[in-house]
Design a protein around this motif. Structure first.
Motif, PDB file in Angstrom:
ATOM      1  N   ARG A 110       0.822  -1.220   0.000  1.00 24.99           N
ATOM      2  CA  ARG A 110       0.000   0.000   0.000  1.00 24.99           C
ATOM      3  C   ARG A 110       0.851   1.263   0.000  1.00 24.99           C
ATOM      4  NH1 ARG A 110      -1.817   4.305   0.011  1.00 24.99           N
ATOM      5  NH2 ARG A 110      -3.708   5.099   1.039  1.00 24.99           N
ATOM      6  N   PHE A 111       1.951   1.267   0.768  1.00 24.04           N
ATOM      7  CA  PHE A 111       2.799   2.455   0.879  1.00 24.04           C
ATOM      8  C   PHE A 111       4.182   2.169   0.310  1.00 24.04           C
ATOM      9  CE2 PHE A 111      -0.183   3.169   4.557  1.00 24.04           C
ATOM     10  CZ  PHE A 111      -0.865   4.215   3.970  1.00 24.04           C
ATOM     11  N   ASP A 112       5.117   1.872   1.200  1.00 28.14           N
ATOM     12  CA  ASP A 112       6.483   1.565   0.760  1.00 28.14           C
ATOM     13  C   ASP A 112       7.181   0.751   1.836  1.00 28.14           C
ATOM     14  OD1 ASP A 112       6.976   3.376   2.755  1.00 28.14           O
ATOM     15  OD2 ASP A 112       7.838   4.929   1.469  1.00 28.14           O
ATOM     16  N   VAL A 113       8.435   0.392   1.550  1.00 27.78           N
ATOM     17  CA  VAL A 113       9.150  -0.514   2.442  1.00 27.78           C
ATOM     18  C   VAL A 113       9.480   0.141   3.778  1.00 27.78           C
ATOM     19  CG1 VAL A 113      11.451   0.080   1.545  1.00 27.78           C
ATOM     20  CG2 VAL A 113      11.044  -2.183   2.545  1.00 27.78           C
ATOM     21  N   LYS A 114       9.732   1.464   3.789  1.00 31.18           N
ATOM     22  CA  LYS A 114      10.099   2.095   5.064  1.00 31.18           C
ATOM     23  C   LYS A 114       8.912   2.155   6.025  1.00 31.18           C
ATOM     24  CE  LYS A 114       9.647   7.033   3.733  1.00 31.18           C
ATOM     25  NZ  LYS A 114       9.150   6.826   2.362  1.00 31.18           N
ATOM     26  N   THR A 115       7.688   2.283   5.511  1.00 27.44           N
ATOM     27  CA  THR A 115       6.500   2.239   6.371  1.00 27.44           C
ATOM     28  C   THR A 115       6.322   0.845   6.950  1.00 27.44           C
ATOM     29  OG1 THR A 115       5.471   3.938   5.000  1.00 27.44           O
ATOM     30  CG2 THR A 115       4.033   2.717   6.496  1.00 27.44           C
ATOM     31  N   ARG A 116       6.533  -0.162   6.106  1.00 29.68           N
ATOM     32  CA  ARG A 116       6.475  -1.542   6.588  1.00 29.68           C
ATOM     33  C   ARG A 116       7.514  -1.776   7.674  1.00 29.68           C
ATOM     34  NH1 ARG A 116       7.808  -6.883   2.816  1.00 29.68           N
ATOM     35  NH2 ARG A 116       7.815  -8.428   4.512  1.00 29.68           N
ATOM     36  N   ALA A 117       8.741  -1.296   7.431  1.00 31.86           N
ATOM     37  CA  ALA A 117       9.822  -1.505   8.388  1.00 31.86           C
ATOM     38  C   ALA A 117       9.547  -0.775   9.705  1.00 31.86           C
ATOM     39  CB  ALA A 117      11.148  -1.037   7.793  1.00 31.86           C
ATOM     40  N   LEU A 118       8.988   0.443   9.627  1.00 34.55           N
ATOM     41  CA  LEU A 118       8.697   1.208  10.834  1.00 34.55           C
ATOM     42  C   LEU A 118       7.681   0.496  11.715  1.00 34.55           C
ATOM     43  CD1 LEU A 118       8.820   3.782  12.582  1.00 34.55           C
ATOM     44  CD2 LEU A 118       6.999   4.731  11.134  1.00 34.55           C
ATOM     45  N   VAL A 502      -5.358   4.393   7.764  1.00 36.48           N
ATOM     46  CA  VAL A 502      -5.047   5.227   6.601  1.00 36.48           C
ATOM     47  C   VAL A 502      -4.884   4.346   5.365  1.00 36.48           C
ATOM     48  CG1 VAL A 502      -3.280   6.715   5.558  1.00 36.48           C
ATOM     49  CG2 VAL A 502      -4.014   7.117   7.917  1.00 36.48           C
ATOM     50  N   ALA A 503      -4.188   3.234   5.521  1.00 36.31           N
ATOM     51  CA  ALA A 503      -3.970   2.327   4.388  1.00 36.31           C
ATOM     52  C   ALA A 503      -5.279   1.774   3.836  1.00 36.31           C
ATOM     53  CB  ALA A 503      -3.063   1.181   4.829  1.00 36.31           C
ATOM     54  N   PHE A 504      -6.214   1.451   4.725  1.00 35.22           N
ATOM     55  CA  PHE A 504      -7.476   0.864   4.292  1.00 35.22           C
ATOM     56  C   PHE A 504      -8.444   1.882   3.693  1.00 35.22           C
ATOM     57  CE2 PHE A 504      -6.967  -2.644   7.716  1.00 35.22           C
ATOM     58  CZ  PHE A 504      -6.214  -3.402   6.833  1.00 35.22           C
ATOM     59  N   TYR A 505      -8.532   3.045   4.321  1.00 35.50           N
ATOM     60  CA  TYR A 505      -9.678   3.908   4.047  1.00 35.50           C
ATOM     61  C   TYR A 505      -9.356   5.270   3.418  1.00 35.50           C
ATOM     62  CZ  TYR A 505     -12.051   0.562   7.064  1.00 35.50           C
ATOM     63  OH  TYR A 505     -12.552  -0.581   7.596  1.00 35.50           O
ATOM     64  N   ILE A 506      -8.121   5.749   3.492  1.00 34.33           N
ATOM     65  CA  ILE A 506      -7.823   7.085   2.970  1.00 34.33           C
ATOM     66  C   ILE A 506      -6.814   6.939   1.836  1.00 34.33           C
ATOM     67  CG2 ILE A 506      -7.231   9.473   3.557  1.00 34.33           C
ATOM     68  CD1 ILE A 506      -7.741   8.834   6.460  1.00 34.33           C
ATOM     69  N   LYS A 507      -7.303   6.637   0.661  1.00 33.15           N
ATOM     70  CA  LYS A 507      -6.455   6.279  -0.452  1.00 33.15           C
ATOM     71  C   LYS A 507      -5.630   7.444  -0.986  1.00 33.15           C
ATOM     72  CE  LYS A 507      -7.914   2.041  -0.429  1.00 33.15           C
ATOM     73  NZ  LYS A 507      -7.017   0.974   0.080  1.00 33.15           N
ATOM     74  N   GLN A 508      -6.048   8.691  -0.706  1.00 37.92           N
ATOM     75  CA  GLN A 508      -5.302   9.829  -1.233  1.00 37.92           C
ATOM     76  C   GLN A 508      -4.015  10.111  -0.478  1.00 37.92           C
ATOM     77  OE1 GLN A 508      -8.261   9.935   0.229  1.00 37.92           O
ATOM     78  NE2 GLN A 508      -8.679  11.866   1.304  1.00 37.92           N
ATOM     79  N   ILE A 509      -3.803   9.453   0.667  1.00 34.70           N
ATOM     80  CA  ILE A 509      -2.572   9.663   1.441  1.00 34.70           C
ATOM     81  C   ILE A 509      -1.494   8.700   0.970  1.00 34.70           C
ATOM     82  CG2 ILE A 509      -1.528   9.493   3.727  1.00 34.70           C
ATOM     83  CD1 ILE A 509      -4.069  10.524   4.926  1.00 34.70           C
ATOM     84  N   GLY A 510      -0.309   9.265   0.675  1.00 34.71           N
ATOM     85  CA  GLY A 510       0.785   8.459   0.162  1.00 34.71           C
ATOM     86  C   GLY A 510       1.784   8.059   1.224  1.00 34.71           C
ATOM     87  N   ALA A 511       2.872   7.420   0.772  1.00 34.26           N
ATOM     88  CA  ALA A 511       3.842   6.809   1.671  1.00 34.26           C
ATOM     89  C   ALA A 511       4.588   7.832   2.516  1.00 34.26           C
ATOM     90  CB  ALA A 511       4.828   5.978   0.855  1.00 34.26           C
ATOM     91  N   ARG A 512       5.091   8.916   1.883  1.00 31.01           N
ATOM     92  CA  ARG A 512       5.875   9.906   2.626  1.00 31.01           C
ATOM     93  C   ARG A 512       5.031  10.560   3.721  1.00 31.01           C
ATOM     94  NH1 ARG A 512       8.415  13.991  -1.515  1.00 31.01           N
ATOM     95  NH2 ARG A 512       9.278  14.843   0.435  1.00 31.01           N
ATOM     96  N   ALA A 513       3.776  10.846   3.400  1.00 31.05           N
ATOM     97  CA  ALA A 513       2.898  11.522   4.362  1.00 31.05           C
ATOM     98  C   ALA A 513       2.600  10.635   5.558  1.00 31.05           C
ATOM     99  CB  ALA A 513       1.605  11.953   3.681  1.00 31.05           C
ATOM    100  N   VAL A 514       2.263   9.369   5.324  1.00 30.66           N
ATOM    101  CA  VAL A 514       1.904   8.486   6.441  1.00 30.66           C
ATOM    102  C   VAL A 514       3.132   8.165   7.292  1.00 30.66           C
ATOM    103  CG1 VAL A 514       2.226   6.202   5.364  1.00 30.66           C
ATOM    104  CG2 VAL A 514       0.432   6.538   7.057  1.00 30.66           C
ATOM    105  N   PHE A 515       4.298   8.043   6.679  1.00 27.46           N
ATOM    106  CA  PHE A 515       5.518   7.795   7.438  1.00 27.46           C
ATOM    107  C   PHE A 515       5.825   8.976   8.354  1.00 27.46           C
ATOM    108  CE2 PHE A 515      10.119   7.796   8.073  1.00 27.46           C
ATOM    109  CZ  PHE A 515      10.343   6.485   8.458  1.00 27.46           C
ATOM    110  N   THR A 516       5.707  10.179   7.806  1.00 29.63           N
ATOM    111  CA  THR A 516       5.918  11.391   8.608  1.00 29.63           C
ATOM    112  C   THR A 516       4.907  11.472   9.746  1.00 29.63           C
ATOM    113  OG1 THR A 516       6.755  12.559   6.664  1.00 29.63           O
ATOM    114  CG2 THR A 516       6.054  13.906   8.532  1.00 29.63           C
ATOM    115  N   GLY A 517       3.630  11.199   9.426  1.00 27.12           N
ATOM    116  CA  GLY A 517       2.574  11.236  10.440  1.00 27.12           C
ATOM    117  C   GLY A 517       2.808  10.244  11.558  1.00 27.12           C
ATOM    118  N   ALA A 518       3.290   9.050  11.217  1.00 28.96           N
ATOM    119  CA  ALA A 518       3.537   8.021  12.228  1.00 28.96           C
ATOM    120  C   ALA A 518       4.684   8.418  13.161  1.00 28.96           C
ATOM    121  CB  ALA A 518       3.844   6.692  11.554  1.00 28.96           C
ATOM    122  N   ILE A 519       5.761   8.959  12.602  1.00 25.98           N
ATOM    123  CA  ILE A 519       6.901   9.383  13.418  1.00 25.98           C
ATOM    124  C   ILE A 519       6.492  10.493  14.390  1.00 25.98           C
ATOM    125  CG2 ILE A 519       9.144  10.537  13.375  1.00 25.98           C
ATOM    126  CD1 ILE A 519       9.351   7.674  12.511  1.00 25.98           C
TER     127      ILE A 519
END
Length: 568
Positions: A110-118, A502-519
Motif C-alpha cells: 500500500r505504501f512503501d518498504v520504510k512504512t512496513r519496516a517502521l 489510513v492504508a485501508f480507508y484514505i487512499k489519497q494519502i501516500g507513503a511519505r505523508a503516512v511515514f511522517t505522520g507516524a513518526i
C-alpha cells in the motif's frame, strides 16, 4: 505443595508439551512453521486467540487487582466485541486475500518498504518487552513455592517455552493452546466454587458479594467522564476499542493466530466467538478476586503477600519492628472481623442505619490495614532498597497455596503456567515471523530457500527468547503486571492502528505523508504517556487520530510543495 500437587503440575506440563510437539511433527517449510499450513477450524482459532491474550498475568494480577481496587478493570474489555466486528469486515478478508505471513507485508504494497519496516520495528519493541513480563509472571509462582529468587525460576520458565516453540512453530503453539484453554476453563470454575465453599457457613455467595460491595469492591461500571480515570465505561468503549482493534488487527502475535484459519470464514467465526466469550471470562476471573477479598474479611490475610520478601525482612535486624506491626495488624483484623459480622446481621435485618455504620467501620479498618502494610514495605526498603514492595501479583497465589485442597492447588498453578506458556509461545512465534519475513527476507536474503527461512525462523525464536528472558529478569520492579502490559501497548498500538486505517480507508494519502505522520505521532504519544497527561487507554485513541491528522496535513503540504495531486 504436596506430592499430589507436584505430580499434577508436572504431568500437566509434560502432557501439554508432548502433545504440541507431536501434533506439529513434520513441519518442513516456512508456511507450515509460521502459519500452521492455514488448516485450523474456527474453534481452534478462537481458543488460540484467547490463549494468546490470556497470559499468566491475567490469572495472577486480575484477581489481585479486583482484591485491591474492585471490578472496574472489566470495563477495559468492553471494546472487544466491537473490535472483533470491525476486524471481520476489514482486516481478516484483506490479509487472507493477499496471502501474507505478517500484517506488515500489506503496508509495503500500500505504501512503501520504510512504512512496513517502521511498523514492524514498533511491533518488535512492544511485543519483545511485554513478552518478558509474561515470562516473569509464572516465575513468581515457582519462587513463592520454593522460596527462591525469581531469577532462577525466570530462566527455567523461559527456556521451557523457547524449546517447544522453536521445535514446532505455529502448529505446536495452536494445538497446545487449545488444550490449555480447555483445562483453564475447568480450573477457573473449580477455583470460584472452592472460594465460596471456604466462606463461613452462614455467608453464601450473595452475602459475600454484598459485603465486598459495601467496601467498594464491586464497582464494575463507572459512568463518569474523566480523562485521568483509567477504567470507566468510556475508556473501555473508546480507548479499549482502539487498543483491542490495534492489538487484534496489527499485532502479529494475534494476526498470526487467525491467519492460521482454514478460510476467511473460519478466521472470522473464531474472532467473533472470542468477542462473545472474553468479557464473561474476564468477569469471572475478577469475581474470583472479589470472593477472595470477602474470604479474607473472615480469615486474617498476611501482612504482605509476597512471602519471599517477607521472609527476608523476618531474618533481618528489623524483625522486632516487623513483629510490632504484625501485632497491630492482627488487632485491626479482629476489629474488622467484628465489624463484618455486624454488617452481616444488618444485611439480614435490612437495617439501613446499621449497614451504613458498618460500611464506615469497615472502610476505616481497611484504611488502617493499608497504613500498617505501608509501614511494612517501608521497612523492606530500609532493609533492601531493591526489594519488591508490590505484592498485588501474589494475592491469589498466596490464597491458592494456603487454603485450597491438595490436587486443586497443583491444577490451578498448572493453569497459570499453561496460560503463560500459551501467550509467550505465540509472542515468540510472532516475533520470529516478523523478524524473518519483514526484516531478514526483505532486506538481508531475498531469494533464499524455504529451508533457509525455516532455519532463520528457529534462530530468530531463540534470539527473541533470550531477549525476553533478559527483560523478564527486570519485570519485578514495574508494579501490577496486567496494567504494565496494557500501558506499554498503549504507547505504540494507536500509532500502528492509525497507519493501517489510513492504508485501508484514505487512499489519497501516500507513503511519505503516512511515514511522517507516524513518526510525529509516536513522539507526541510517548511524551503524553511519559508525563501521564491522560489515562493510558486514551493514548490509543489519541495515537490513532493523530496519525490520520498528521498524515492528511503532510499530504497537503507535500501536494502544495510539489504542485502535484495527492495520491489516489
Amino acid at each position: 505443595m504436596s506430592s499430589l500437587d507436584w505430580a499434577i503440575l508436572l504431568l500437566t506440563l509434560v502432557v501439554i508439551i508432548v502433545y504440541g510437539v507431536y501434533k506439529s511433527r513434520g513441519e518442513k517449510d516456512i508456511h507450515g512453521y509460521l502459519l500452521g499450513s492455514q488448516s485450523l477450524p474456527w474453534y481452534h482459532v478462537c481458543l488460540s486467540v484467547m490463549a494468546t491474550q490470556a497470559s499468566a498475568i491475567t490469572f495472577l494480577s486480575a484477581p489481585g487487582l479486583a482484591y485491591s481496587s474492585g471490578m472496574s478493570f472489566v470495563q477495559f474489555y468492553f471494546g472487544v466485541p466491537l473490535a472483533m466486528i470491525v476486524l471481520c469486515i476489514t482486516f481478516v478478508p484483506i490479509f487472507h486475500r493477499l496471502k501474507v505471513y505478517t500484517a506488515y507485508e500489506y503496508l509495503e504494497q500500500r505504501f512503501d518498504v520504510k512504512t512496513r519496516a517502521l511498523t514492524a520495528f514498533l511491533f518488535l519493541i512492544q511485543r519483545g518487552l511485554s513478552t518478558g513480563i509474561t515470562i516473569y509472571a509464572p516465575s513468581i509462582i515457582l519462587s513463592t513455592i520454593l522460596n527462591i529468587n525469581t531469577t532462577y525460576t525466570t530462566l527455567f520458565i523461559g527456556c521451557l517455552v523457547v524449546f517447544y516453540t522453536v521445535y514446532g512453530g505455529t502448529k505446536a503453539v495452536s494445538y497446545t493452546q487449545m488444550l490449555q484453554m480447555s483445562i483453564i476453563f475447568c480450573g477457573l470454575f473449580a477455583a470460584g466454587a472452592m472460594v465460596v465453599h471456604l466462606l463461613p457457613a452462614d455467608i453464601g455467595f450473595v452475602k459475600a458479594i454484598s459485603i465486598a460491595g459495601k467496601m467498594g469492591r464491586t464497582n464494575a461500571i463507572d459512568l463518569t467522564f474523566d480523562l485521568n480515570n483509567k477504567y470507566t465505561l468510556w475508556t473501555g468503549l473508546l480507548g479499549g476499542f482502539f487498543l483491542q482493534l490495534s492489538y487484534f488487527g496489527t499485532d502479529q502475535s494475534q494476526v498470526g493466530r487467525y491467519l492460521s484459519g482454514a478460510s476467511t470464514d473460519q478466521s472470522r467465526l473464531g474472532l467473533l466467538m472470542n468477542g462473545l466469550v472474553k468479557i464473561p471470562m474476564q468477569f469471572l476471573i475478577l469475581l474470583i478476586g472479589i470472593l477472595v477479598f470477602a474470604f479474607y474479611q473472615y480469615n486474617k490475610p498476611p501482612v504482605f503477600f509476597n512471602s519471599f520478601e517477607l521472609n527476608k525482612l523476618e531474618k533481618s535486624r528489623y524483625k522486632p519492628q516487623l513483629d510490632q506491626l504484625k501485632l497491630q495488624y492482627e488487632h485491626i483484623h479482629e476489629e474488622k472481623e467484628s465489624a463484618v459480622n455486624r454488617m452481616s446481621k444488618a444485611l439480614d435485618a435490612n437495617d439501613t442505619a446499621q449497614i451504613s455504620a458498618g460500611r464506615s467501620a469497615l472502610q476505616l479498618a481497611d484504611q488502617r490495614e493499608k497504613t500498617v502494610k505501608k509501614q511494612v514495605t517501608d521497612l523492606m526498603l530500609e532493609n533492601d532498597k531493591h526489594a519488591n514492595t508490590d505484592d498485588n501479583n501474589y494475592i491469589f497465589l498466596s490464597f491458592v497455596t494456603q487454603y485450597l485442597p491438595k490436587g486443586l492447588v497443583g491444577l490451578l498453578i498448572a493453569i497459570i503456567f499453561l496460560a503463560s506458556m500459551g501467550s509467550t509461545a505465540s509472542a515468540l512465534n510472532s516475533l520470529a515471523s516478523t523478524t524473518v519475513i519483514d526484516i531478514y527476507k526483505r532486506f538481508v536474503h531475498k531469494d533464499g530457500s524455504d529451508m533457509r527461512y525455516l532455519q532463520a525462523s528457529r534462530l530468530a525464536t531463540v534470539f527473541w527468547g533470550v531477549v525476553c528472558i533478559i527483560m523478564a529478569l527486570y519485570a519485578g520492579k514495574i508494579g501490577n503486571l496486567l496494567e504494565a502490559v496494557n500501558i506499554l501497548g498503549s504507547y505504540i498500538y494507536g500509532t500502528i492502528l492509525g497507519v493501517f486505517l489510513v492504508a485501508f480507508y484514505i487512499k489519497q494519502i501516500g507513503a511519505r505523508a503516512v511515514f511522517t505522520g507516524a513518526i510525529l505521532t509516536q513522539l507526541v504519544v510517548t511524551a503524553l504517556g511519559w508525563h501521564e497527561v491522560v489515562a493510558y487507554l486514551w493514548l490509543n485513541v489519541i495515537g490513532c487520530a493523530l496519525v490520520i491528522l498528521f498524515s492528511l496535513a503532510a499530504e497537503l503540504f507535500l501536494h502544495k510543495k510539489t504542485g502535484t495531486r495527492p495520491v489516489s
